[in-house]
Design an enzyme around this catalytic site. Structure first.
Site, mmCIF file in Angstrom:
data_model
loop_
_atom_site.group_PDB
_atom_site.id
_atom_site.type_symbol
_atom_site.label_atom_id
_atom_site.label_comp_id
_atom_site.label_asym_id
_atom_site.label_seq_id
_atom_site.Cartn_x
_atom_site.Cartn_y
_atom_site.Cartn_z
ATOM 1 N N ARG A 149 1.778 1.446 15.212
ATOM 2 C CA ARG A 149 1.432 1.218 13.938
ATOM 3 C C ARG A 149 1.962 -0.043 13.446
ATOM 4 N NH1 ARG A 149 6.119 4.774 10.476
ATOM 5 N NH2 ARG A 149 4.945 4.028 8.554
ATOM 6 N N GLU A 202 12.152 13.131 -0.393
ATOM 7 C CA GLU A 202 10.933 12.453 -1.059
ATOM 8 C C GLU A 202 9.828 13.070 -0.621
ATOM 9 O OE1 GLU A 202 10.377 10.418 -3.507
ATOM 10 O OE2 GLU A 202 8.740 9.641 -3.218
ATOM 11 N N THR A 262 7.264 26.949 5.389
ATOM 12 C CA THR A 262 5.890 26.326 5.142
ATOM 13 C C THR A 262 4.808 27.425 5.685
ATOM 14 O OG1 THR A 262 7.161 24.324 5.575
ATOM 15 C CG2 THR A 262 4.664 24.312 5.322
ATOM 16 N N HIS A 311 0.733 -1.120 0.083
ATOM 17 C CA HIS A 311 -0.106 0.071 -0.120
ATOM 18 C C HIS A 311 1.075 1.261 0.154
ATOM 19 C CE1 HIS A 311 -2.762 2.899 1.227
ATOM 20 N NE2 HIS A 311 -2.076 3.405 2.339
ATOM 21 N N TYR A 340 9.107 15.959 0.303
ATOM 22 C CA TYR A 340 8.832 17.302 -0.087
ATOM 23 C C TYR A 340 8.701 17.006 -1.672
ATOM 24 C CZ TYR A 340 9.831 18.789 4.336
ATOM 25 O OH TYR A 340 9.620 19.108 5.586
ATOM 26 N N SER A 365 12.684 5.885 -14.027
ATOM 27 C CA SER A 365 11.669 6.436 -14.549
ATOM 28 C C SER A 365 11.599 8.142 -13.833
ATOM 29 C CB SER A 365 10.392 5.782 -14.179
ATOM 30 O OG SER A 365 9.260 6.656 -14.433
ATOM 31 N N SER A 366 11.679 8.019 -12.569
ATOM 32 C CA SER A 366 11.536 9.238 -12.010
ATOM 33 C C SER A 366 12.653 10.150 -12.380
ATOM 34 C CB SER A 366 11.654 9.018 -10.310
ATOM 35 O OG SER A 366 10.562 8.436 -9.996
ATOM 36 N N HIS A 423 13.420 11.762 3.252
ATOM 37 C CA HIS A 423 12.989 12.908 3.584
ATOM 38 C C HIS A 423 12.607 14.121 2.438
ATOM 39 C CE1 HIS A 423 10.826 15.377 6.240
ATOM 40 N NE2 HIS A 423 11.189 16.398 5.986
ATOM 41 N N ASP A 427 6.456 21.295 -26.745
ATOM 42 C CA ASP A 427 6.293 19.971 -26.004
ATOM 43 C C ASP A 427 7.465 19.985 -24.962
ATOM 44 O OD1 ASP A 427 6.299 17.189 -25.657
ATOM 45 O OD2 ASP A 427 5.569 16.935 -27.660
ATOM 46 N N TRP A 454 7.204 -0.061 3.937
ATOM 47 C CA TRP A 454 7.610 0.394 2.550
ATOM 48 C C TRP A 454 8.992 1.207 2.959
ATOM 49 C CZ3 TRP A 454 8.851 5.615 0.909
ATOM 50 C CH2 TRP A 454 8.804 6.528 1.967
ATOM 51 N N SER A 513 -1.125 27.510 -5.344
ATOM 52 C CA SER A 513 -0.862 28.895 -5.805
ATOM 53 C C SER A 513 -1.461 29.191 -7.044
ATOM 54 C CB SER A 513 0.523 29.075 -5.917
ATOM 55 O OG SER A 513 1.065 28.621 -4.655
ATOM 56 N N LYS A 558 3.943 30.177 3.438
ATOM 57 C CA LYS A 558 3.085 29.814 1.950
ATOM 58 C C LYS A 558 1.663 29.831 2.718
ATOM 59 C CE LYS A 558 6.089 26.865 -0.745
ATOM 60 N NZ LYS A 558 5.592 27.471 -2.023
ATOM 61 N N HIS A 577 15.197 12.909 11.756
ATOM 62 C CA HIS A 577 14.170 13.025 12.765
ATOM 63 C C HIS A 577 13.143 11.853 12.424
ATOM 64 C CE1 HIS A 577 11.818 15.697 9.232
ATOM 65 N NE2 HIS A 577 11.530 14.366 9.219
ATOM 66 N N HIS A 578 13.322 11.142 11.384
ATOM 67 C CA HIS A 578 12.622 10.021 11.646
ATOM 68 C C HIS A 578 13.195 8.749 12.585
ATOM 69 C CE1 HIS A 578 10.465 11.042 7.847
ATOM 70 N NE2 HIS A 578 11.401 11.869 7.667
#
Lengths: 377, 536
Positions: free
Chosen positions: B461, B266, B339, B87, B268, B180-181, B264, B116, B152, B279, B342, B313-314
């Site tokens: 979790r 990732e 943040t 998931h 963002y 791909s990314s 991390h 293009d 994951w 925006s 924004k 921080h993870h």
């Protein structure tokens, strides 16, 4: 629409939440540190709520009053250096105000020096092992909730999944230092009431400490995904007065001695096959069934099955060896220090005769002992 | 803008003529297989992402069904772990990231006045390897031993010594996703840097283009790190290395450092394009220019730079030195500043505007409020001592679903509604769309808000069964989950209805919207801006 939203939410939450006895907030716990952590949590929560009320308030005000249907005409401003500097600097100051108490609490939490008692906590799939330094006491602590409750065949008890066969016993008012490590994957030892959560990393040792203020039973769980039964390795701590703790220590030391004597005596005992099978089944269900499954089929591709496997119907020596020493590089643990010779003999006998394996072999405690001696040579 | 409009139309005609002269456009499956057209590829990405969203969502339904009541009812713990793992992987790499790439493909050329993407063949390839990556990943679920079951985040040694044999397939599929990314990101950067129409200076770029440019740099910086760490997992498991095994001189915590150095930024990568979308939408429906354009650009850049300094921080509970914990706590708290800027800018944009509440605006407003709630819980998680209590509980699950579902995914929904008229040439069914919005926004809060309480009460979790005190709240969460899942089928209905027909959409269906994409007709012609427009 907002009324609808509100009433739906009320309908969903109110009756249920009132019926449950689940606390809706973080526990204050029973240590000075856990109380500090709780207050830190509340301060930040209140600050966030205050900011939320202001920001969302302004937003909702403009959603109500600055809508086109009310004839609002758009203003033309789109920047203001002063305002932008203000809302950069003000949050920065709020953050500094948050960081000061957080830093103080953190430094206090990370100081395990001058401990009165040291306990080594070792995680393994899926149980905890506690070893009291300088007291020659060590034991495993394993989930005691019966499988029938988990499978819904029996009513669930009060402490469903949060109960163990043998809790960790700790004295109150003394600084207890924990040394955390693991035998296999990463586990994490967490007791919310102490605000202690520390990873148990294989091959490394982590430190944590606590000083409990109040006697009682405190429950926690493994907090790091550690495989199939991650949800089934709880932690139970019995916090007792210092005097009671001394009594407990003495009784445990006596128990350790008695057990050693029993084990010695058992070496000369010969048990009948039915006796071995009965004991073997108990041990198997408690220690082996989590991976190899109660029916011995294992989980194909993950945990090998034991039905007619080369180990369980092959040579007895190899079978004993894998139970005693485990298989390095796999999830198969070494049970030499987890089970007595009698228990190992019984479980090997059980595995060789259950589920149609029918080898007819019986293994005695003395055989296990002999295996150990051969190894030493 | 008038001139731009005319040039565009001319340009389109020229493009169409060229097409006729050279080769007829292939039809059927070949059109999609061999396409190098940014609009076709964008459409492919968007449909792929939606299919993945439903697939990953179906797995979430399995998870919530099992957690509906205590005890083990439907699935075995090992399969439950595969569901949580896949998931997560599908939603991150299959739903959110391809959706943003799809939007980038559709919109960036039209927004900067380019005909293009700069590298159209690579564009085709970067899409078409994705379905294979996910086929490989999903097929592993049906193999002996099952698919990935280690979360994951695939922490070693659970993902090495103790993982199923299918781990090699997991590694291979992550490699393909990464390739791909990276190709997608290279394409975005090259396009934006080289193909802006004359006069489209940096500080005139729409924010969606800006945020995607910064995102693309983040992608190029960290996807190779992910590729590195999965390769180390592969060699540790199959080729006898010991990167993460203490017995061979390695360190399992090093895995987490490398993973989160990817992980991390990732986070963002999955939210910066959202900022760009919001925006665009907030000013459009407030009929007022975006407040603080320049500060939005600087805030995005600061968030991107800070995202490289906060990975640990993870990992506060892994046993870091106090000094490191303090450093990562302070840096993480700092992210709240840009943040916040924004959020304040968006609110200031709405302030004294002339607001209407079409579906894109509803999703955008919900984004601001609910993403901010996710931001608040993020700030709480940054406070290390409190994190010791929150870490690896449902509080974290609540936090990242607020930023990813009501953040990233709500912004994608908002974008879909906002640009659907441009893509299809039809207006979507506003009534049905509002049903989608209200059912989603109510159910998503029933789904994720109570998770905060579960976490604070101590529910870890990634567990398939729980203590009975958590039963009632889990039941509410599951009901919210099923409702949110069903609500997304309304979205599918709206989109299909909109493609098939509906009120003809004008070139600029939204009164307050701005940008070059609204100067071309709806639906956008197959080739646009073959002659660049002039921007004054």
């Amino acid at each position: 629409m907002k009324h609808l939203l509100f009433s739906v939410l009320m309908m969903l939450f109110a009756p249920n939440l009132l019926a449950t006895d689940m606390p809706l907030n973080m526990t204050q716990g029973v240590t000075e540190i856990s109380s500090k952590v709780y207050h830190l949590h509340m301060v930040i929560l209140y600050i966030c709520c205050a900011i939320g009320v202001i920001v969302f308030g302004i937003m909702i005000y403009s959603m109500i009053h600055h809508r086109k249907s009310k004839g609002a005409v758009a203003a033309n401003f789109h920047e203001s250096t002063k305002v932008e500097i203000a809302w950069t600097v003000v949050p920065f100051i709020i953050l500094i105000i948050m960081a000061i108490p957080a830093t103080k609490t953190l430094i206090a939490m990370e100081d395990p020096s001058d401990a009165d008692l040291t306990i080594k906590v070792t995680g393994s799939q899926w149980k905890w092992h506690y070893s009291y330094f300088d007291h020659d006491i060590d034991f495993f602590s394993i989930l005691s909730t019966p499988r029938e409750q988990i499978e819904g065949k029996e009513a669930k008890g009060e402490h469903y999944l949060l109960e163990v066969d043998k809790p960790l016993v700790l004295p109150i008012n003394r600084k207890v230092r924990f040394l955390m490590t693991s035998d296999d994957v990463i586990h994490s030892w967490w007791v919310p009431a102490f605000a202690v959560k520390k990873d148990a990393n294989p091959g490394f040792i982590n430190e944590a400490w606590t000083k409990i203020d109040k006697a009682g039973t405190y429950r926690g769980q493994c907090a790091e995904l550690c495989g199939k039964d991650h949800g089934f390795m709880p932690i139970v701590v019995e916090a007792v007065s210092e005097a009671d703790f001394e009594t407990w220590l003495a009784s445990q030391q006596q128990l350790t001695e008695d057990k050693a004597q029993q084990a010695q005596a058992a070496l000369n005992q010969t048990l009948s096959q039915p006796e071995l099978m009965t004991l073997g089944e108990q041990v198997y269900l408690a220690r082996c069934a989590a991976c190899h499954q109660p029916n011995g089929m294992g989980l194909p591709g993950v945990f090998p099955g034991l039905v007619k496997s080369p180990i369980t119907v092959g040579k007895v020596g190899a079978h004993i060896d894998i139970v005693v020493n485990g298989k390095p590089g796999t999830a198969m643990q070494a049970f030499a220090n987890q089970l007595t010779a009698t228990e190992i003999a019984a479980v090997v006998t059980y595995e060789r005769n259950a589920w149609g394996n029918d080898t007819g072999d019986t293994v005695q405690a003395a055989d296990i002992e002999k295996h150990g001696q051969q190894e030493a040579q | 803008m008038n001139t731009a409009n005319e040039t565009t139309l001319d340009g389109h005609n020229q493009g169409a003529d060229n097409d006729h002269e050279h080769e007829p456009m292939p039809t059927g499956i070949k059109r999609w297989l061999f396409t190098t057209n940014h609009k076709d590829i964008g459409t492919l990405y968007l449909w792929f992402s939606f299919i993945m969203f439903l697939t990953g969502g179906a797995m979430a339904m399995v998870i919530r069904a099992e957690l509906f009541q205590p005890g083990l009812q439907l699935v075995e713990p090992n399969f439950f772990n595969q569901m949580t793992t896949v998931h997560g992987l599908i939603m991150v790499f299959g739903a959110v990231m391809p959706a943003f790439t799809g939007l980038a493909n559709w919109l960036i050329p039209m927004m900067i006045g380019a005909p293009d993407m700069a590298l159209p063949r690579m564009n085709n390839w970067s899409f078409w390897i994705l379905p294979f990556a996910f086929l490989i990943l999903l097929s592993s679920l049906f193999m002996e031993g099952g698919g990935p079951n280690f979360g994951w985040t695939f922490y070693a040694p659970l993902s090495t010594t103790y993982s199923p044999d299918s781990t090699a397939l997991f590694v291979f599929s992550v490699h393909i996703m990464g390739i791909s990314s990276i190709m997608g990101a290279i394409n975005v950067i090259v396009t934006i840097v080289n193909m802006r129409a004359p006069g489209m200076t940096w500080m005139k770029l729409p924010l969606f283009v800006w945020t995607w440019l910064i995102t693309a740099f983040l992608l190029i910086a960290v996807m190779p790190v992910l590729a590195g760490v999965v390769t180390m997992v592969l060699t540790d498991k199959f080729f006898g290395t010991s990167f993460f095994d203490a017995a061979g001189g390695g360190d399992p915590v090093m895995f987490q450092h490398i993973f989160w150095f990817f992980g991390h930024p990732e986070v963002y990568i999955m939210i910066l394009p959202s900022f760009g979308i919001i925006s665009a939408i907030i000013p459009a429906f407030s009929r007022k220019r975006l407040f603080g354009y320049a500060s939005m650009v600087y805030a995005t850049a600061s968030i991107a730079i800070l995202s490289f300094l906060v990975w640990a921080h993870h990992m506060f509970t892994t046993g870091m030195p106090v000094f490191a914990e303090l450093f990562f706590m302070y840096c993480t708290m700092l992210i709240a500043v840009p943040t916040g800027v924004k959020i304040f800018n968006w609110v200031a944009t709405m302030w004294r505007g002339s607001i209407t509440f079409e579906t894109p605006m509803l999703f955008a407003i919900a984004f601001i409020i609910l993403f901010t709630i996710g931001g608040f819980s993020g700030l709480m998680l940054a406070i290390t001592p409190a994190d010791f209590q929150y870490h690896d509980t449902y509080f974290v699950v609540a936090h990242f679903h607020y930023v990813l579902v009501t953040g990233a995914i709500f912004s994608i929904m908002a974008a879909a509604y906002y640009w659907l008229p441009k893509w299809t040439g039809h207006m979507y069914d506003e009534r049905l769309a509002q049903w989608h919005f209200w059912s989603s926004v109510i159910s998503v809060n029933v789904l994720f808000f109570p998770m905060h309480f579960l976490g604070l009460a101590g529910m870890p979790r990634r567990i398939p069964d729980y203590a009975i005190q958590f039963a009632d709240v889990n039941q509410i969460v599951s009901i919210g989950g099923f409702a949110f899942g069903l609500a997304q089928l309304i979205f599918l209905a709206v989109v299909i209805k909109c493609i098939r027909g509906g009120k003809q959409a004008p070139a600029k269906p939204w009164e307050g919207s701005e940008g070059l994409e609204w100067t071309i007709p709806s639906p956008a012609p197959y080739h646009t801006f073959s002659t660049p427009p002039e921007i004054k």
